[in-house]
Design a protein around this motif. Structure first.
Motif, PDB file in Angstrom:
ATOM      1  N   MET A  12      70.318  80.051 -28.355  1.00  0.00           N
ATOM      2  CA  MET A  12      71.602  79.525 -27.597  1.00  0.00           C
ATOM      3  C   MET A  12      71.405  79.324 -25.825  1.00  0.00           C
ATOM      4  N   SER A  13      71.032  78.243 -25.362  1.00  0.00           N
ATOM      5  CA  SER A  13      70.799  78.357 -23.910  1.00  0.00           C
ATOM      6  C   SER A  13      72.094  78.164 -23.192  1.00  0.00           C
ATOM      7  N   ILE A  14      72.917  77.411 -23.352  1.00  0.00           N
ATOM      8  CA  ILE A  14      74.253  77.318 -22.810  1.00  0.00           C
ATOM      9  C   ILE A  14      75.287  77.445 -23.900  1.00  0.00           C
ATOM     10  N   SER A  15      76.329  78.128 -23.748  1.00  0.00           N
ATOM     11  CA  SER A  15      77.356  78.212 -24.459  1.00  0.00           C
ATOM     12  C   SER A  15      78.821  78.141 -23.731  1.00  0.00           C
ATOM     13  N   VAL A  16      79.670  76.913 -24.053  1.00  0.00           N
ATOM     14  CA  VAL A  16      80.837  76.775 -23.162  1.00  0.00           C
ATOM     15  C   VAL A  16      81.941  76.997 -24.304  1.00  0.00           C
ATOM     16  N   SER A  17      83.047  78.059 -24.300  1.00  0.00           N
ATOM     17  CA  SER A  17      84.026  78.097 -25.172  1.00  0.00           C
ATOM     18  C   SER A  17      85.352  78.203 -24.554  1.00  0.00           C
ATOM     19  N   ASN A  18      85.998  77.011 -24.809  1.00  0.00           N
ATOM     20  CA  ASN A  18      87.614  76.860 -24.509  1.00  0.00           C
ATOM     21  C   ASN A  18      87.745  77.057 -22.738  1.00  0.00           C
ATOM     22  N   ILE A  19      86.609  76.247 -22.074  1.00  0.00           N
ATOM     23  CA  ILE A  19      86.815  76.498 -20.469  1.00  0.00           C
ATOM     24  C   ILE A  19      87.812  75.608 -20.088  1.00  0.00           C
ATOM     25  N   SER A  20      88.847  76.194 -19.132  1.00  0.00           N
ATOM     26  CA  SER A  20      89.893  75.371 -18.430  1.00  0.00           C
ATOM     27  C   SER A  20      89.552  75.650 -16.943  1.00  0.00           C
ATOM     28  N   LYS A  21      89.828  74.615 -16.115  1.00  0.00           N
ATOM     29  CA  LYS A  21      89.990  75.016 -14.781  1.00  0.00           C
ATOM     30  C   LYS A  21      90.886  74.221 -14.026  1.00  0.00           C
ATOM     31  N   LEU A  22      91.829  74.903 -13.318  1.00  0.00           N
ATOM     32  CA  LEU A  22      93.024  74.363 -12.633  1.00  0.00           C
ATOM     33  C   LEU A  22      92.682  74.486 -11.062  1.00  0.00           C
ATOM     34  N   TYR A  23      93.019  73.235 -10.480  1.00  0.00           N
ATOM     35  CA  TYR A  23      93.332  73.480  -8.912  1.00  0.00           C
ATOM     36  C   TYR A  23      94.787  73.160  -8.561  1.00  0.00           C
ATOM     37  N   ASN A  54      90.153  73.001 -21.691  1.00  0.00           N
ATOM     38  CA  ASN A  54      89.806  73.614 -23.188  1.00  0.00           C
ATOM     39  C   ASN A  54      88.536  72.932 -23.689  1.00  0.00           C
ATOM     40  N   VAL A  55      87.344  72.833 -22.614  1.00  0.00           N
ATOM     41  CA  VAL A  55      86.163  72.378 -22.972  1.00  0.00           C
ATOM     42  C   VAL A  55      85.243  73.378 -23.793  1.00  0.00           C
ATOM     43  N   THR A  56      84.601  72.826 -25.032  1.00  0.00           N
ATOM     44  CA  THR A  56      83.758  73.628 -25.464  1.00  0.00           C
ATOM     45  C   THR A  56      82.600  72.892 -26.013  1.00  0.00           C
ATOM     46  N   PHE A  57      81.214  73.343 -25.877  1.00  0.00           N
ATOM     47  CA  PHE A  57      80.110  72.847 -26.266  1.00  0.00           C
ATOM     48  C   PHE A  57      78.940  73.840 -26.256  1.00  0.00           C
ATOM     49  N   SER A  58      77.950  73.508 -26.858  1.00  0.00           N
ATOM     50  CA  SER A  58      76.770  74.485 -26.503  1.00  0.00           C
ATOM     51  C   SER A  58      75.508  73.726 -26.738  1.00  0.00           C
ATOM     52  N   ILE A  59      74.231  74.129 -26.112  1.00  0.00           N
ATOM     53  CA  ILE A  59      73.072  73.471 -25.864  1.00  0.00           C
ATOM     54  C   ILE A  59      71.856  74.524 -26.306  1.00  0.00           C
ATOM     55  N   ASN A  60      71.150  73.989 -27.237  1.00  0.00           N
ATOM     56  CA  ASN A  60      70.144  74.760 -27.653  1.00  0.00           C
ATOM     57  C   ASN A  60      68.751  74.708 -26.896  1.00  0.00           C
ATOM     58  N   LYS A  61      68.204  75.614 -26.937  1.00  0.00           N
ATOM     59  CA  LYS A  61      66.865  75.987 -25.884  1.00  0.00           C
ATOM     60  C   LYS A  61      66.100  74.589 -26.373  1.00  0.00           C
TER      61      LYS A  61
END
Length: 301
Positions: free
Chosen positions: A1-12, A20-27
């Motif tokens: 797995m090259s990129i793994s994003v799990s339950n990312i939130s960002k507040l300004y 709550n962003v989640t996705f993954s990207i394979n090599k």
């Protein structure tokens, strides 16, 4: 797995840029990252490249945590931001050599990346004298200098003319496929995604609203055929055509036929006309484009 994003939130402050962003990207995957302005694309890319810290969640690049192992993430990633930051008063080769010294890369690698990105004719020019297309090549060359496994490209073709756009698009695809690099590509140009990418992720208001492979997406596109006969035809008769899902008379003897299939149904419509003693005055196939799907997904919320 090259990129793994799990339950990312960002507040300004009170504003939630990512929810709550989640996705993954394979090599080796080339993924288009789409969304309207303010959807959270650049924020997500800045988190993956360690320029920003997420408020919540976890992200990894090449199994390195973006919050706990920033240096190894930076070594793994080649990043071309939306506003390509270049030292305009430096020469192309000088600029790339300067960055190579920061990465402690041999000068021979500079020459390789200059050749790979088609910069050889411009290598001895000042960056300020280059066209926008060649400046983007310099930015891409800089992102490739340390031979990263992952490329994160934020709007790499913005502001290019049609010829420059095709050149940069082909360059990205060639570089990615020849070296089996993983690419996350943000763009507003739908044709670019269809031409380059294996998969598309659409984000809207900080949330993922679509994540599909391009080949699967094309299978889901409704097929529209606009046909004009020489006589009025009963809609009930048209509904007997195989795989037809709806019929609409859009004026006179012109009908819009919707099919739920990826197969070209124009020959079937022609056979229907022949069997029923009708003449076809015009017959046009239309497909629901990624652009239309994008509009539907980003305006319904």
């Amino acid at each position: 797995m090259s990129i793994s994003v799990s339950n990312i939130s960002k507040l300004y402050g009170a504003q939630k840029a990512l929810n709550n962003v989640t996705f993954s990207i394979n090599k080796g995957e080339i993924v288009g990252f789409l969304g309207p302005n303010g959807a959270g694309k650049s924020t997500m890319m800045k988190i993956l490249t360690t320029y920003l810290q997420a408020t919540e969640g976890e992200a990894k690049v090449n199994k390195f945590s973006v919050s706990e192992d920033r240096k190894n993430v930076q070594k793994s990633v080649g990043y071309l931001p939306e506003h390509n930051p270049l030292y305009l008063d430096m020469y192309v080769r000088e600029y790339l050599s300067f960055n190579a010294s920061i990465y402690k890369i041999p000068t021979s690698e500079v020459e390789k990346v200059i050749e790979k990105t088609g910069l050889l004719p411009e290598a001895n020019k000042k960056i300020e004298h280059l066209s926008k297309g060649y400046r983007q090549r310099v930015g891409l060359a800089n992102a490739l200098l340390h031979d990263p496994e992952v490329l994160i490209l934020d709007e790499p073709t913005t502001g290019l003319d049609p010829n420059q756009l095709i050149e940069i698009r082909e360059l990205i695809k060639t570089v990615a496929t020849s070296a089996q690099k993983t690419v996350l590509l943000s763009t507003h140009i739908m044709q670019e995604v269809e031409a380059i990418c294996d998969r598309v992720i659409i984000i809207n208001k900080g949330e993922i609203v679509l994540d599909k492979k391009i080949k699967d997406l094309s299978k889901e596109k409704e097929q529209l055929i606009e046909v004009e006969f020489d006589y009025r035809v009963e809609e009930q008769a048209l509904k007997q055509i195989p795989k037809i899902s709806s019929v609409e008379n859009i004026g006179g003897y012109v009908y819009q036929l919707k099919f739920n299939t990826e197969n070209d149904m124009r020959s079937i419509v022609f056979d229907f006309a022949h069997d029923n003693g009708l003449k076809i005055l015009q017959l046009n196939k239309k497909n629901t484009s990624l652009e239309k799907l994008f509009a539907e997904l980003t305006t319904q919320k």
